[in-house]
Design an enzyme around this catalytic site. Structure first.
Site, PDB file in Angstrom:
ATOM      1  CG  ASP A  50      -1.803   1.224   1.307  1.00 16.08           C
ATOM      2  OD1 ASP A  50      -2.866   1.183   0.670  1.00 16.08           O
ATOM      3  OD2 ASP A  50      -1.451   2.220   1.964  1.00 16.08           O
ATOM      4  CE1 TYR A  55       0.487   8.140   2.635  1.00 14.85           C
ATOM      5  CE2 TYR A  55       1.202   5.944   2.052  1.00 14.85           C
ATOM      6  CZ  TYR A  55       0.296   6.784   2.667  1.00 14.85           C
ATOM      7  OH  TYR A  55      -0.805   6.263   3.321  1.00 14.85           O
ATOM      8  CB  SER A 153      -8.555   6.279   3.022  1.00 21.27           C
ATOM      9  OG  SER A 153      -7.811   6.480   4.191  1.00 21.27           O
ATOM     10  CD  GLN A 178      -5.199   2.602   3.793  1.00 23.57           C
ATOM     11  OE1 GLN A 178      -4.296   3.364   4.100  1.00 23.57           O
ATOM     12  NE2 GLN A 178      -5.180   1.901   2.689  1.00 23.57           N
ATOM     13  CD1 TRP A 206      -5.537   4.460   7.908  1.00 20.06           C
ATOM     14  CD2 TRP A 206      -4.089   5.417   9.334  1.00 20.06           C
ATOM     15  NE1 TRP A 206      -6.029   5.688   8.264  1.00 20.06           N
ATOM     16  CE2 TRP A 206      -5.168   6.304   9.124  1.00 20.06           C
ATOM     17  CE3 TRP A 206      -3.058   5.818  10.181  1.00 20.06           C
ATOM     18  CZ2 TRP A 206      -5.245   7.567   9.742  1.00 20.06           C
ATOM     19  CZ3 TRP A 206      -3.129   7.069  10.798  1.00 20.06           C
ATOM     20  CH2 TRP A 206      -4.213   7.918  10.581  1.00 20.06           C
ATOM     21  CB  SER A 207      -1.340   3.739  12.644  1.00 18.12           C
ATOM     22  OG  SER A 207      -0.656   4.618  11.782  1.00 18.12           O
TER      23      SER A 207
END
Ligand code: NDP
Length: 337
Positions: A50, A55, A153, A178, A206-207
């Protein structure tokens, strides 16, 4: 090796531990370390990767594309995202307009060096573009063969319901959401998860380690270990700061006996915990070193007995965030420039 789960109400299987490259590739870690982490992921049986155009301002996609060069494309699931501004940040270099979506997918495919991504995700909800326009653009991206499936997301339960209904009308599949989800951040449980179950959508979370905090390596009142995200001045130190308080770090240390009882590291326990939720298709795990990847994949297939799940809840009771309103609160109120 890593187990597989179906992503939403689709025939696509993904590795339940998925490797993500936010804050690391093109930023915190050098390219050779990034490649070594991707290699470690492949060696451990991770096939799902992903990233996002934003990013490291597009560099992360390039680094991931380079690291995956030579791999059999059909054996990988490559996910990316669109929404946040990149490049020169002109008025249309942002959001989920038809123009930005159609242009962004081309840039992502070029940097990832692939003809298609398996999943293309709306990185946030765009309050300035009609949802019909966004979903029509996604339908066209799918028809052009540039993405196989569509996801979102950090959308709210209502936004997921509306998006899924439009996708159905337009003849493509919205299969994933997400959100942030971990033992410390459980805001999706009351609304997003029920809406997702109803619409055939899975979570890719995530995380799951709360950016490393749940590994137990940050001790209350002590300096963060050298080289860790909490010391990363390129962005990591700021994003992890919400968890870096003595109350949270002290509570996290109470998880050590639970991990010990299961024969797991605390990092593995945190990844295994999110996978106990059936609506979660994958834990999206980051790494700054290949050894972390090798350690974290061992969370695949672990069952945490009910009494230990209760012990985790009791240990963290005072520091867990559960308010479902946080999803909407965290959403940009206008399209970021
Ligand atoms: P994690 O919670 O898994 O944190 C990963 C970080 O924790 C690593 O970079 C490493 O940092 C540390 N770590 C990992 N394994 C270990 C270990 N075994 N022991 C000790 N420390 C460890 O996830 P991320 O916050 O990195 O997010 C994962 C992915 O989720 C991203 O790459 C991205 O794909 C996605 N994401 C999506 C968002 C969205 O808006 N959709 C937002 C944020 C992330 P270090 O060694 O530097 O301390």
């Amino acid at each position: 090796m890593v187990n597989y789960r179906y992503l939403g109400n689709s025939g696509l299987k993904i590795s339940e531990i998925t490797y993500g490259n936010w804050l690391t590739h093109g930023s915190q870690v050098e390219n050779d370390v990034a490649s070594a982490c991707v290699r470690a992921a492949l060696d451990a049986g991770i096939t799902t990767f992903d990233t996002a155009d934003v990013y490291a301002n597009t560099a992360a996609e390039q680094v991931l594309g380079d690291a995956l060069k030579g791999e059999r494309r059909e054996s990988l699931e490559i996910f990316t995202k669109v929404y946040w501004p990149t490049g020169p940040k002109g008025p249309n270099d942002t959001g989920l307009s038809r123009k930005h979506i159609m242009e962004s997918i081309n840039g992502s495919l070029k940097r990832l060096d692939t003809d298609y991504v398996d999943l293309y995700q709306a990185h946030r909800f765009d309050v300035e573009t009609p949802l019909e326009e966004t979903m029509q653009a996604f339908a066209d991206v799918v028809r052009q063969g540039k993405a196989l499936y569509i996801g979102v997301s950090e959308w709210t339960a209502d936004q997921i319901r509306d998006g899924a209904a439009l996708a159905k009308e337009l003849g493509f599949q919205l299969i994933s959401s997400q959100p942030q989800y971990s033992m410390l951040w459980r805001v999706i449980e009351d609304e997003v998860v029920p809406a997702s179950i109803e619409t055939g959508v899975s979570q890719i979370v995530w995380s799951p380690m709360a950016q490393g905090v749940l590994s137990g390596k940050y001790l209350p009142g002590q300096p963060a270990p050298a080289g860790s995200r909490a010391t990363d001045e390129k962005g990591g130190a700021q994003t992890i700061s919400r968890f870096m308080n003595d109350e949270t770090l002290t509570a996290v240390q109470n998880l050590k006996p639970v991990a010990d009882e299961l024969g797991l590291s605390m990092a593995q326990l945190s990844v295994a915990w999110v996978l106990q939720n059936d609506n979660v298709a994958a834990a999206l795990v980051g790494a700054s070193r290949p050894e972390q990847v090798a350690e974290n994949v061992k969370a695949s297939g672990v069952t945490i007995p009910a009494e230990l799940m209760k012990q985790i809840d009791a240990a963290l009771e005072d520091v867990v965030v559960r308010d479902p309103a946080k999803t909407l609160e965290g959403m940009p109120k206008k399209r970021p420039a």
